[in-house]
Design a protein around this motif. Sequence first.
Motif, mmCIF file in Angstrom:
data_model
loop_
_atom_site.group_PDB
_atom_site.id
_atom_site.type_symbol
_atom_site.label_atom_id
_atom_site.label_comp_id
_atom_site.label_asym_id
_atom_site.label_seq_id
_atom_site.Cartn_x
_atom_site.Cartn_y
_atom_site.Cartn_z
ATOM 1 N N ALA A 366 -45.771 19.484 -3.679
ATOM 2 C CA ALA A 366 -44.427 18.653 -5.258
ATOM 3 C C ALA A 366 -44.711 16.913 -4.885
ATOM 4 N N ALA A 367 -44.301 16.940 -6.437
ATOM 5 C CA ALA A 367 -44.426 15.490 -6.801
ATOM 6 C C ALA A 367 -43.279 14.576 -6.194
ATOM 7 N N ASP A 368 -43.288 14.632 -4.729
ATOM 8 C CA ASP A 368 -42.394 13.843 -4.158
ATOM 9 C C ASP A 368 -43.515 12.084 -3.724
ATOM 10 N N LEU A 369 -42.888 11.152 -4.455
ATOM 11 C CA LEU A 369 -44.204 10.564 -3.818
ATOM 12 C C LEU A 369 -43.057 8.586 -4.224
ATOM 13 N N THR A 370 -43.879 7.987 -3.525
ATOM 14 C CA THR A 370 -42.848 6.303 -2.859
ATOM 15 C C THR A 370 -44.086 5.824 -3.396
ATOM 16 N N LEU A 371 -43.526 4.752 -4.144
ATOM 17 C CA LEU A 371 -44.395 3.695 -4.857
ATOM 18 C C LEU A 371 -44.134 2.639 -4.127
ATOM 19 N N PHE A 372 -44.705 1.947 -3.426
ATOM 20 C CA PHE A 372 -44.293 -0.057 -2.831
ATOM 21 C C PHE A 372 -44.863 -0.953 -2.840
ATOM 22 N N HIS A 373 -44.983 -2.201 -2.248
ATOM 23 C CA HIS A 373 -45.773 -3.157 -2.379
ATOM 24 C C HIS A 373 -45.577 -3.802 -1.956
ATOM 25 N N THR A 374 -46.514 -4.608 -0.503
ATOM 26 C CA THR A 374 -46.261 -4.810 0.379
ATOM 27 C C THR A 374 -46.352 -6.446 0.118
ATOM 28 N N HIS A 375 -46.021 -7.615 1.319
ATOM 29 C CA HIS A 375 -46.031 -8.669 1.263
ATOM 30 C C HIS A 375 -46.307 -9.443 2.075
ATOM 31 N N ALA A 376 -47.086 -10.479 1.869
ATOM 32 C CA ALA A 376 -47.391 -12.120 2.747
ATOM 33 C C ALA A 376 -46.926 -11.873 3.554
ATOM 34 N N GLY A 378 -45.738 -9.208 5.841
ATOM 35 C CA GLY A 378 -45.891 -7.958 6.534
ATOM 36 C C GLY A 378 -44.854 -7.125 6.206
ATOM 37 N N SER A 379 -43.903 -8.054 4.924
ATOM 38 C CA SER A 379 -42.473 -6.623 5.018
ATOM 39 C C SER A 379 -43.237 -5.753 3.685
ATOM 40 N N LEU A 380 -42.492 -4.825 3.104
ATOM 41 C CA LEU A 380 -42.588 -3.924 2.549
ATOM 42 C C LEU A 380 -41.080 -3.676 1.474
ATOM 43 N N THR A 381 -41.814 -3.567 -0.038
ATOM 44 C CA THR A 381 -40.514 -2.705 -1.039
ATOM 45 C C THR A 381 -40.460 -1.680 -1.285
ATOM 46 N N VAL A 382 -40.030 -0.651 -1.973
ATOM 47 C CA VAL A 382 -39.533 0.129 -2.949
ATOM 48 C C VAL A 382 -39.586 -0.069 -4.326
ATOM 49 N N ALA A 383 -40.710 0.057 -4.585
ATOM 50 C CA ALA A 383 -40.801 -0.299 -6.651
ATOM 51 C C ALA A 383 -40.404 0.870 -6.898
ATOM 52 N N GLU A 384 -40.633 2.012 -6.791
ATOM 53 C CA GLU A 384 -40.442 3.627 -7.529
ATOM 54 C C GLU A 384 -40.057 5.023 -6.542
ATOM 55 N N THR A 385 -39.373 5.614 -6.467
ATOM 56 C CA THR A 385 -39.487 6.775 -5.415
ATOM 57 C C THR A 385 -38.813 8.383 -6.393
ATOM 58 N N PHE A 393 -35.151 6.764 -7.961
ATOM 59 C CA PHE A 393 -34.539 5.487 -7.466
ATOM 60 C C PHE A 393 -36.638 4.227 -8.217
ATOM 61 N N LYS A 394 -35.654 3.495 -8.459
ATOM 62 C CA LYS A 394 -36.789 2.529 -9.205
ATOM 63 C C LYS A 394 -36.374 0.630 -9.413
ATOM 64 N N ARG A 395 -36.545 0.035 -8.961
ATOM 65 C CA ARG A 395 -36.507 -1.344 -8.974
ATOM 66 C C ARG A 395 -36.398 -1.886 -10.101
#
Length: 399
Positions: A366-376, A378-385, A393-395
Amino acid sequence: MNSDIRTARRFDTGEVVDVRFAGGAITEISPHSDRSGDAAEAPDVKSGLPWISPGWIDLQVNGYAGFDFNADPITVRDVLGVTEQMNRYGVTAYLPTVITGSYERMKQAVGLIGQVCDEQESATASIVGIHVEGPYLSREDGPRGAHPREHVREPDYGEWQRLQEASGNRIRMITIAPEREGMAGFVKRLAEEGIIVCIGHTAADPHELDAAVAAGAVLSTHLGNGSHPTLARHPNYIWHQLGEDRLWASFIPDGHHLAPAVLKSMIRAKRDRFVLVTDCVALGGMPPGTYRSLVGGEVEVHANGRLSTAHNPNILAGSGVTMPECVANAVRMAGLTLREAVEAVTVRPATVLGRPDLGRLVPGAAADLTLFHTHADGSLTVAETIVKGKTAFKRQYEG
């Protein structure tokens, strides 16, 4: 058929790839090439390319941001609101969780969820089943957790059938306490129907736990929680489930349900047979204060995000954690690699669900994809779902 493409770093190898998808499925994954045809070098930290992984999966979602699967009654707004919040935090597939309550309340909740799945595309795309946590759980303080004592009861197969029928056969998972009378036979019948039977909110002895596993129970719900504040050093029902290799386990890595050292130890014991869940509730993401909730009654939302019953701060009332926080905490607290933490919210829960089309970054999935960034930090933020090939969702970034 028109196809879409995302260029990002694979979560598991770091390779920069082009992921193409069409018709709701991944069609091709190939190394990224620049316009000259030369393979692009792996980007440095400043490249701005996100990581890409299969869409994240959460097996236990009670609500979030004021939307509640355990309201009385729940509404279409609750179902769509939770779904939107899950997508916002990278979750592409999840199980709404309906906890112990009267038959009438539970029937209304599972029925409404099923109805919304019939009528609303966003719900259909992301809701992969319903998790019923209870009502056949321990009556004891501690193991019962925040489940209302007046509604926990003995297993009733007829009641189960009526709930399943009301849901449109969407109940996929149930959490039970093995010590309830006749539970082994109840578990066997549900397992034969293909239901994922989980053990949780229990004070069962080793014999009762073994009987449930032999009958078909496959997972321990939020292992280490829903227990007495004080336990015998050994044996006890946590150690027994932890050492049972036939059982998967779910963990809530919010820093409150399990101390970091405990989370690390339990993950190491379970090795590759664990999944991460949020167990988030409607009060998650709400300002600090005291609220009235079906999950826990009077609930205190603390400044650090901890949710506890107001009368006893040692009893948790669900969590307020999001999936990016779960993944980041598993790396920070338990020493997992990014790949291991992401697998615990993708391929592993997909395996528990028996869904080979989910949780995998391969053509045909399935084209279920999570695109995300990692930060210095240690946190993560979602860029696109992306859910079934569509951006859910798109940040939006400033500048």
